[in-house]
Design an enzyme around this catalytic site. Sequence first.
Site, PDB file in Angstrom:
ATOM      1  N   GLU B  62       0.804  -1.218   0.000  1.00  0.00           N
ATOM      2  CA  GLU B  62       0.000   0.000   0.000  1.00  0.00           C
ATOM      3  C   GLU B  62       0.837   1.268   0.000  1.00  0.00           C
ATOM      4  OE1 GLU B  62      -0.549  -2.622   1.902  1.00  0.00           O
ATOM      5  OE2 GLU B  62      -2.464  -3.349   1.128  1.00  0.00           O
ATOM      6  N   HIS B 131     -11.407  -5.235   8.388  1.00  0.00           N
ATOM      7  CA  HIS B 131     -12.212  -5.010   7.188  1.00  0.00           C
ATOM      8  C   HIS B 131     -13.419  -4.113   7.478  1.00  0.00           C
ATOM      9  CE1 HIS B 131      -9.868  -8.495   5.895  1.00  0.00           C
ATOM     10  NE2 HIS B 131     -10.273  -8.303   4.658  1.00  0.00           N
TER      11      HIS B 131
END
Lengths: 338, 338, 365, 365
Positions: B62, B131
Site C-alpha cells: 500500500e 475489514h
Amino acid sequence: MSTASLTMSAAINAGLRRAMEDDDRVVVMGEDVGKLGGVYRVTQGLQQTFGNRRVMDTPLAESAILGTAIGLAYAGYRPVCEIQFDGFVYPAFDQIVSQVARMHSRTRGTVKLPMTIRIPFGGGIGAAEHHSDSPEALFTHTSGLRVVSVSDPADAYAVIREAIASDDPVLYFEPKRRYHVKGDVALDATPSPVRAMDHARVVAAGTDVTLVAYGGLVQTALAAAAAAQTEGISIEVIDLRSLSPIDFEAVVASVERTGRLVVAHEASQTGGLGAEISAAVTERCFYSLEHAPVRVTGFDIPFPPAKLEKHHIPDLDRILDGVDRVLDRPNSLQDRGW
Amino acid sequence: MSTASLTMSAAINAGLRRAMEDDDRVVVMGEDVGKLGGVYRVTQGLQQTFGNRRVMDTPLAESAILGTAIGLAYAGYRPVCEIQFDGFVYPAFDQIVSQVARMHSRTRGTVKLPMTIRIPFGGGIGAAEHHSDSPEALFTHTSGLRVVSVSDPADAYAVIREAIASDDPVLYFEPKRRYHVKGDVALDATPSPVRAMDHARVVAAGTDVTLVAYGGLVQTALAAAAAAQTEGISIEVIDLRSLSPIDFEAVVASVERTGRLVVAHEASQTGGLGAEISAAVTERCFYSLEHAPVRVTGFDIPFPPAKLEKHHIPDLDRILDGVDRVLDRPNSLQDRGW
Amino acid sequence: MTADLLEAAPGISPFVSLLGPDGHRDETGEFAHLVADIGSAELMALYRDMVIVRRIDTEATALQRQGELGLWPPLLGQEAAQIGSARALAPDDFVFPSYRDNGVAWVRGVAPVDLLVAWRGVAQSGWDPFVFRVATPQVIIGAQTLHATGYALGMQLSHSDAVAVTYFGDGATSEGDVSEALVFAASYAAPVVFFCQNNQWAISEPVRLQSRTAIVDRASGFGIPGIQVDGNDVLAVMAVTRSALARARRGEGPTFIEAVTYRMGPHTTADDPTRYRPPAELVEWTAKDPLTRVAAHLRGIGILDPAAEARIAADADAVAAELRAGCLAMEDPPSESLFDHVYVEPHPRIDEQRSAHEAYLRMLS
Amino acid sequence: MTADLLEAAPGISPFVSLLGPDGHRDETGEFAHLVADIGSAELMALYRDMVIVRRIDTEATALQRQGELGLWPPLLGQEAAQIGSARALAPDDFVFPSYRDNGVAWVRGVAPVDLLVAWRGVAQSGWDPFVFRVATPQVIIGAQTLHATGYALGMQLSHSDAVAVTYFGDGATSEGDVSEALVFAASYAAPVVFFCQNNQWAISEPVRLQSRTAIVDRASGFGIPGIQVDGNDVLAVMAVTRSALARARRGEGPTFIEAVTYRMGPHTTADDPTRYRPPAELVEWTAKDPLTRVAAHLRGIGILDPAAEARIAADADAVAAELRAGCLAMEDPPSESLFDHVYVEPHPRIDEQRSAHEAYLRMLS
Ligand SMILES: Cc1ncc(C[n+]2csc(CCOP(=O)(O)OP(=O)(O)O)c2C)c(N)n1
Ligand SMILES: Cc1ncc(C[n+]2csc(CCOP(=O)(O)OP(=O)(O)O)c2C)c(N)n1
Ligand SMILES: [Mg+2]
Ligand SMILES: [Mg+2]
C-alpha cells in the site's frame, strides 16, 4: 529520598535507567539509541551499562522497530521503543494501530503488550520539516492505546517509570523544547500506588477560567496565568498528563467552578484534542458553561517552516486572547497595548 | 440526460469510466483492480477498456501504491488509488500524511497532487478483522487533504468525478454496506460548477433536531427521522458529504433553527468527527443551543467481531435514543416499548 | 512495451524435492538424511494429518456455504507445505502464521473448532497463543513476520534455543514489513525461519506481478540464505525446515524457505478464481497434488491398504463432525463483551461507555 | 553471542573503478568506453563542479555555525558520487533526491542560495521542481524512491524516454518504502535508476547494521541488476550511471547503483561523529578523497597548473560569496503566509483561520 536537579532529558534517562535496573525484561531500542545515546541523549550511557542487546541500535526502519518490539513483548520483554522524531512515527503507524492497539483485545486478553513508545514531539526548536509534528490525536482516537505527555523533569521521571510498568501499551510524548529545562527530581521515589499518569494535575489554582494544556504548552499556560493574575483574572491551569484516557473528572470539577474552558495545543485545530475536550466537557457540564469552550491551537496547516513556527504555536498572547474570548472581553489584549 | 438505476458500486464504476474517457491522464491503480475488477467490482471492466497500464494491478504494497501515485502525479497524471479495505490504509499512512498532504505546501504551490484515494470503509457486512474500520478522523485531522464520503449512487457518481477533477488530493470513503443499494443516477450530467462535494446537503428537512451523519449512517439517520416523525418529532437530517473541510455553514444554519444537534458516526467516539462537529458548532452557536450536542457513535474499542458489530454501529434505536437525550426525553425509547 | 514482461514467468531455481508426484522417494539427495527417521509409520502419520486438514477445509467451506461462517480461506493444495514444516518444529518453537495456515495450527494442537471462531465472527481469535505456541492468525499481510523476528530476538536475549517461524504468502513479499523483517533478522542473526508459501496467487494477482525473479532469491540480497522446496512434497518441506531450524539453533541466524505450491481453491469462499485464472493451471497442479503422491508411495510400499484408507477417512470424518457440531454450538457473545480486554488496566472511558451501554440495554428491555 | 556478528564487515563485491586514488585513469576496463568522451576539458569541468560544491558545503557549514542556518547536512566526501552521476543525466530526466544531495541540485542548475531556504527555515523548499527537473529534497528516509518509481511509470505511459533517478543513503535501504520501490520498479520494468550513496553511516549507525551483505546485493533479489562503483571516482560513477540510464531508455528497466563512498563530515552540523566513529576510519578515507585524485590526474597530464587552480578557487569563492550574501538577504516570511498553498482550491476552514489570524494581528498592532 535523593533529589537531583536534572534537565527533562536527563530525568527521562534516569527513569529509563531505573526501570532497566529494576526489571531486566526492560529493553530499549531505536535508531541511534546505543552508542550515540539518542539524538537528544535521552538514552545516553544505557548501552554502556546494559549492553548492546538490552539497548539495541536498530536498522533504519520504524515499522520494524515497533513490529519487532511486539515480538519481544510476546517473548516476555517490556520494550521501550524510541521514535527519533514525531514525523517518523507514520511509517510505524500500521504496526501501532493495527497491532499494538489491538493485540490484547484480538487475543481475548491472553496477550499483553507492555510496550512504551517514546516520541519527542512538537515544535519550538527551529527544526527542519517533519521534526515538529504533534501527532497525538491520531493515537488518542485509536482505542487500545494509552497516550501520555509530560511537561517537566519530575513528572517525566515518574511517568516514564509508570509507562514502562504499565501492562498496556503507552505512547509517551516528550516535548522537545523542554528537554533542556531543569527541575528537581525525586530520584529514588518508589512509585506511588496512585499513578501520576492517570491523573491530570492542577498546576495553578484559579477561579475564573480553566485552562487545559499538556506537554510543551503547560509552561506557556502557566506564564499566561501569571500574566492574567496581574489584571485580576484568576486562571486554573490543568496539565492533562494523560491524553488517553483524559481525566475528565479533574477537568469537569474545575470547569464546574469556573464556568469557562480554554484548551490549548500545538496540533492543528480540526480534530485535535481540543475538539474532544470541548465536546466532552460540554456534554458533561453544559449548564455550568458561561461561554462556549475556546480552542487555542495550531492552525489547520502542515507544521510551518522554522521562521514561521512562532506564529503557529500558541504563545502567551494567543492564549490570553483565548482567555479574553472565553470571558467575553474580546479586545482586552489590545487595551493592554500588547 | 440519461438516467440509470445503478448500485452504488456500479455508479462509482460509471464515474471512474467517465473520468477516464474524459481525461486520459486519469489512471487507476491498486490491488486486484484490473482483471478481477476489485473485490467489490468497483473497477470492473475498466482494464478491458483502458488497458493494463491505465488500470494497473499493483504488487501487494500500500505504501508503494500511494508513493508511486505521487510520482505519477508529478509526471502529469491523475491517479485514482484503491485501498482494498479501510484497515489496509495504515501501511500507506506515511505517504499520505507526510507526502500527499504536504507536497503542495512544501513546494510553495509548484507541485499539485490531483490524486484520489478510494477507500471502502465501515462495518455492517459481517467482515473479518481489519475489514470494517472507519479511519476518516485520522485524515480529517491531517491538513492538506480533502476527505469526502458518499451515501447513495447518484452522489457517489457525481462526487467521484469531482474528486478526480479536483487539483487537491481527495480521500473518497465508500460505505461498504451500501455498495449494493440501488438508486437513480444521472449518468451524463456535466459537472455542476457548484461542486456537490463541497456542500453538505439536507436530506430530510425538520425543525426540532439537527441530525448530522455521513456515509453508511445517512440511511439510518433517515430511517430514524421517519420513525421520529410518527411521534411528532421533526428531525432535519444532514448528509455531510465533505468531512474535510466540513460545511459548517450548512450545519450551523440548521442548528440555529433547531437548537439541538445530534452527530452520528461509526468511528470510535473519542476524537471522532463528532468531537469536531460538536466543538465547532458549540463555538459558532452556543447561545442557540438548547442542549449540549449529543454524539451517537461507535464505542472506544477496536471494531468488534462480526457478531457484535450490530451493537457497535449506531442503529435506529441508538440514534433515536440520542435524539431523545438532546430533547431531554431520556426515557421515551422505553416508553415506546422498544 | 511491457505487456510481455508482465506475462513472463519468474525464473525457477532448482529446488529440493524428495517425494515426486509419482510417489517415488529419493533417499540419497542432499537433504534426504534429514528425514531418514521418517519411516513408513511416520509418513503414514503425516498423510493422516494432511487428509484431516483437507477434510477440515472441506467442512469449513461447507459451513460457510451454509451460512454458518462469514468467510473461509481454504488451504486446499498447501497441505504438504503446512504439515511438513509444522511437524518439523519443536514444542518450544513459536509460530506466527497468516490466515490460511490452518494446517499449522492443527499440528500445534489447536482444536479445529477454534479455527472457526474468527470466521464465525464470535471473537477475533480462537485460542491462547501461549498454550499452543502459535500466535493467532494475522490478517494484515506480512505484519507477523516482524513479530516473529522480534520474538526471535527475545529468544536470543533469553539464551533460549527456541526458534520463531513465520508463515506468509508470495504476495506478502511485496509488503515493506516483510523486507524490514529480513533486514532486522539478518542484522541480529535472529533465530527465525521465514516460511513463504508461494501458492502462485495473491487473490487475483499472479506471483510474477510481485517478483520478476524467484521469490526465494529475495532473501540473499538481505544476506539470508534461501532454500526453494517443492511445497507439495511433505518430506522435502520437512527436511528443509529441519535444516533451517537447526541452523537457527546453532546461532547461525535466519533462513528463508520458499515452498512452491498452489492454491487449488479460491482465495476465500468470497472469491471466484475463474474470473482470472486459466483452467489449465489447475489441471497442471492437480497432477502434483500433495496428498496423492504420499498415498501412491504408501500404497507402493504396501501399507496404505483400503482398510487403512478407511480408518483415516473415518478419523477425518470424526474431526469434521466435531468441527461442525462445535461450530453450531458456538454462542453469540453478549453485547456487554464489547468492552472486554480493550485494556489490561482500568480505563475510565471504557467503564463509562460500558455503564452507559448497560443502562441503554436496560432501558430497551 | 552475536556481538561478533555485529562487528563483522559486509562482504565487498568487486566494483567499478576508473580513476584510482593515485590519479591513474583506466582507459580499458569494462566501463571505460562509456566515458571515452570525457577528455581533459570535461574532466576539468567535473573537477570544477566538485570544488564548487565542496566550497558551497564549507560556506553553508560556516553560515550554520554563525547562526544563519538552523542546520546543514554536509556532503563532504560524496562530491564524486553526486557530480559524476548528475552530469550523466539528460535534461529531461527527473531527480528525486534526499537532503544531502546538494551536488546533484547544483548540477541541475539550482541556485546555491536556494539550497539554503529550507535550512534557514524560511520555507520548506527552495525551488520549483519542474524548472530544474529535480524534486525538492526529501527528509523522510526512502520516501522519494517511490516517487521516482511512479514518475518512471508515468514516463512509460507517456512513451517518453526520460528516466527517473533517485538518490538515497545506505541507511535508507532498511526502510520498507525502498524495498517496495524495488518491487514496483521490477514488476513494471520502470525506467528508474536507484542511486545509493553508501557513505558507511546512517547518523551513528554503521552500514553493517543495515545489511550483512554488500548493499548492492539487495537489488538482485528483486530481479534488478546492481552495480557497485567506487563512489569517490567521478569517472566510474559517471560511467555506471550512463550505463544504467541507457538501459532504462532501452526499456530494459531499473538498475541499482551502490556508490561506495564516505561521509567525511558529521551527519549534520548538529552531530558529533567523534562520539561513535573511530578516527582511523576518517584517515583511511581521506586518502581516497574524491577531489584529490582528479587533481592528481589533471596535474599529471599537465592541465591543472597553479593558475588553473586559482581560477577554480576564485570561481568557488565567488559562488560562496554569492551564497552568503543571498542567505543574509533572505527575508523572513510574513505570518500571513502560514496559510498559503495548503490547498490548491478554496478552503473555508483555511479562509476562516486566515481571517481570524489577520484580525488578531490587527488587534495586537
Ligand atoms: C495490508 C493488507 N493489504 C491487503 C490485504 C488484502 N488481502 C488479503 S489476502 C491478500 C493476498 C495475499 O496473497 P499472499 O500473500 O500470496 O497469500 P495467500 O492469500 O495466497 O495465501 C490480499 C491482497 C490485507 N489483508 N492486508
Ligand atoms: C523515516 C525517517 N526515520 C528517521 C529519520 C532520521 N534520520 C535522518 S537522516 C538519518 C540517517 C540516514 O542515513 P542514510 O540513509 O545512510 O543517509 P545519509 O544521512 O548517510 O546520507 C536518520 C535516521 C528520518 N529522517 N526519516
Ligand atoms: Mg499467495
Ligand atoms: Mg549513509
